[in-house]
Design a protein around this motif. Structure first.
Motif, short mmCIF file in Angstrom:
data_model
loop_
_atom_site.label_atom_id
_atom_site.label_comp_id
_atom_site.label_asym_id
_atom_site.label_seq_id
_atom_site.Cartn_x
_atom_site.Cartn_y
_atom_site.Cartn_z
N ASP A 1 42.32 69.06 21.28
CA ASP A 1 40.85 68.58 22.28
C ASP A 1 39.78 68.29 21.36
N ILE A 2 40.36 67.58 20.13
CA ILE A 2 39.10 67.43 19.66
C ILE A 2 39.00 65.20 18.77
N GLY A 3 39.34 65.39 20.94
CA GLY A 3 39.32 63.21 20.87
C GLY A 3 40.25 62.59 19.66
N GLU B 1 42.95 60.70 19.81
CA GLU B 1 43.34 59.69 21.12
C GLU B 1 42.12 58.52 20.46
N THR B 2 40.71 58.90 20.37
CA THR B 2 39.69 57.16 20.37
C THR B 2 39.62 57.10 19.01
N ALA B 3 40.57 58.28 17.96
CA ALA B 3 40.38 57.53 16.88
C ALA B 3 42.26 56.81 16.26
N GLY B 4 42.34 57.15 17.57
CA GLY B 4 43.93 56.33 17.48
C GLY B 4 44.72 57.08 16.61
N LEU B 5 44.76 58.48 16.79
CA LEU B 5 45.94 59.43 17.07
C LEU B 5 46.28 61.25 17.50
N GLU B 6 47.28 61.64 16.98
CA GLU B 6 48.23 61.60 18.24
C GLU B 6 47.43 63.01 18.06
N ARG C 1 33.63 66.32 20.10
CA ARG C 1 34.74 66.11 20.08
C ARG C 1 34.41 65.28 19.90
N LEU C 2 35.28 63.94 19.38
CA LEU C 2 35.15 62.96 18.65
C LEU C 2 35.81 62.18 19.80
N THR C 3 34.87 60.60 20.00
CA THR C 3 34.08 59.76 20.87
C THR C 3 34.52 58.62 20.03
N ASP D 1 30.97 64.37 20.37
CA ASP D 1 30.18 65.07 21.49
C ASP D 1 30.44 66.25 21.41
N VAL D 2 29.29 67.25 21.68
CA VAL D 2 29.17 68.57 21.05
C VAL D 2 29.24 69.82 22.80
N THR D 3 30.01 70.47 23.26
CA THR D 3 29.74 70.77 25.04
C THR D 3 29.03 71.69 24.20
N HIS D 4 27.88 72.90 24.75
CA HIS D 4 27.48 74.09 24.14
C HIS D 4 27.80 74.96 24.97
N GLU D 5 27.44 76.27 24.65
CA GLU D 5 28.40 77.97 25.60
C GLU D 5 27.27 77.19 26.91
N ASP D 6 26.38 76.51 27.05
CA ASP D 6 25.66 76.37 28.40
C ASP D 6 26.29 75.28 29.15
#
Length: 404
Positions: A210-212, A214-219, A44-46, A52-57
């Protein structure tokens, strides 16, 4: 071959092998060979160049790009607002291409590429009943009108039921393993269909929710508009690139690869190279029998874009090679020509293995080759590519008796 039977188990095993059994180990090894690190997880873009990368664990890692971030999240199957459709188990392109058994009765919603390819594939593999429901007045409605007509005729010859100008209005099944009951509205009234499985193949949706963004000003959840160097428009600093289906320009594997090359050059500092082949000369092949191959604009699209258009048609079965290849070799081919500068705007071919003929047309469009130059490109005899000579003879007869 008379008396031949299809070995379904062997056919599906061959499919699995060609797909590497859906194991990406080979691609992972290639990444290592070119010194690319693979990080598995949900990214996800922050912020600018931040991910940020959320791992399987459940753990989260933070990364910052030095130059750019590329979004290449692709698309998923779109689900139309049909009563009951979201409440029942359906198949999309992924499920229908990975089946382990042949469904006896198959209902295919959508007469686009996925729909027609899968309808014919599973009918050939042994499905007893296959029905395609398409809302438009023909199959493959984005192609030339003759394409859908000739494909429908081919489907009818092998027992596929085609319902065009038809709208699926409701779907129900009592349990996951129960039959599908579908209601379809046609010009002739309401039709009730029963099938064992239903495939939803009515379009795609971008996987950007769900990749963030909105943090880059995109919908989020929408296709990401890009410029001709594949940079997301409206993002300050030009650090965000989007390649493949996620930008909505041309939802095809080969155009995604093309865009990746352009984006890579741009990120490396080459500002002269720009993408335009993915909007002007999009090659597309539908792997049915007959095969359908097209590139560039259809006649209707060319006229809508304001071009003065000349078209020439020819039957692929009228070439000398067709007779040698076997009885029943047939199909229509068309060139769409810009009358003002005598260059190709589009080409469409219907017939066996016509996808192998497509790149010549793609080169002609991308290279701006005039029909006057094509007149001196000698096709080999006897090959189906002689159709290029026949096209030009038709053009001379129909539009211009003088060109040499």
């Amino acid at each position: 071959v008379t008396g031949a039977t299809l070995d379904i188990e062997a056919a599906l095993a061959r499919r699995n092998a060609l797909a590497s059994d859906w194991d990406d180990a080979g691609q992972v090894q290639w990444l290592k060979s070119v010194d690319v690190d693979l990080i598995r997880g949900h990214g996800r873009l922050t912020g600018p160049k931040l991910i940020d990368v959320t791992h399987e664990d459940g753990s989260v890692s933070e990364y910052e790009a030095s130059t750019a971030v590329v979004v290449a999240t692709g698309t998923g199957a779109a689900i139309p607002p049909v009563d009951g459709l979201r409440a029942v188990r359906t198949w999309d392109n992924r499920e229908i291409t990975t089946l382990k058994e042949v469904p006896r009765r198959l209902l295919v919603l959508g007469g686009g590429v996925v729909g027609v390819e899968m309808a014919q594939a599973w009918k050939t593999l042994g499905s007893e009943e296959v029905t395609v429901v398409e809302m438009a007045d023909r199959l493959l409605p984005r192609e030339e009108p003759f394409v859908g007509l000739e494909l429908s005729e081919a489907f009818e010859r092998i027992g596929i039921s085609v319902m065009t100008g038809a709208e699926l209005t409701s779907v129900a099944r009592e349990a996951d393993a129960a039959p599908v009951h579908a209601t379809v509205e046609t010009d002739d009234g309401t039709v009730e269909l029963v099938a064992d499985e239903i495939v939803v193949a009515v379009g795609r949706r971008p996987l950007t929710g769900d990749i963030g963004l909105e943090t880059a000003g995109l919908e989020p959840g929408r296709y990401i508009e890009v410029d001709d160097q594949l940079r997301a428009t409206g993002v300050d600093g030009g650090w965000l690139y989007v390649v493949g289906d996620a930008n909505g320009r041309a939802l095809l594997t080969h155009t995604g690869k093309y865009q990746a090359r352009i984006a890579g050059l741009a990120m490396a500092g080459n500002t002269e190279t720009k993408a335009w082949g993915d909007v002007r000369a999009i090659p597309r092949v539908v792997f049915t029998n007959p095969q359908i191959a097209a590139v560039g604009l259809t006649e209707a699209d060319a006229r809508d874009a304001g071009h003065e258009v000349h078209t020439v048609d020819y039957n692929t079965g009228w070439t000398a090679a067709a007779a040698a290849l076997g009885k029943g070799y047939r199909g229509t081919a068309r060139l769409v020509i810009d009358a003002s500068n005598r260059t190709l705007l589009g080409a469409s071919f219907v017939g066996p293995s016509t996808g192998e003929m497509l790149h010549a047309a793609t080169i002609a469009i991308v290279g701006g080759v005039t029909i006057d130059t094509l007149w001196h490109a000698i096709p080999s005899f006897p090959t189906i590519s002689e159709i290029w000579l026949r096209f030009l003879e038709e053009y001379r007869s129909k539009y211009d008796h003088t060109f040499v």
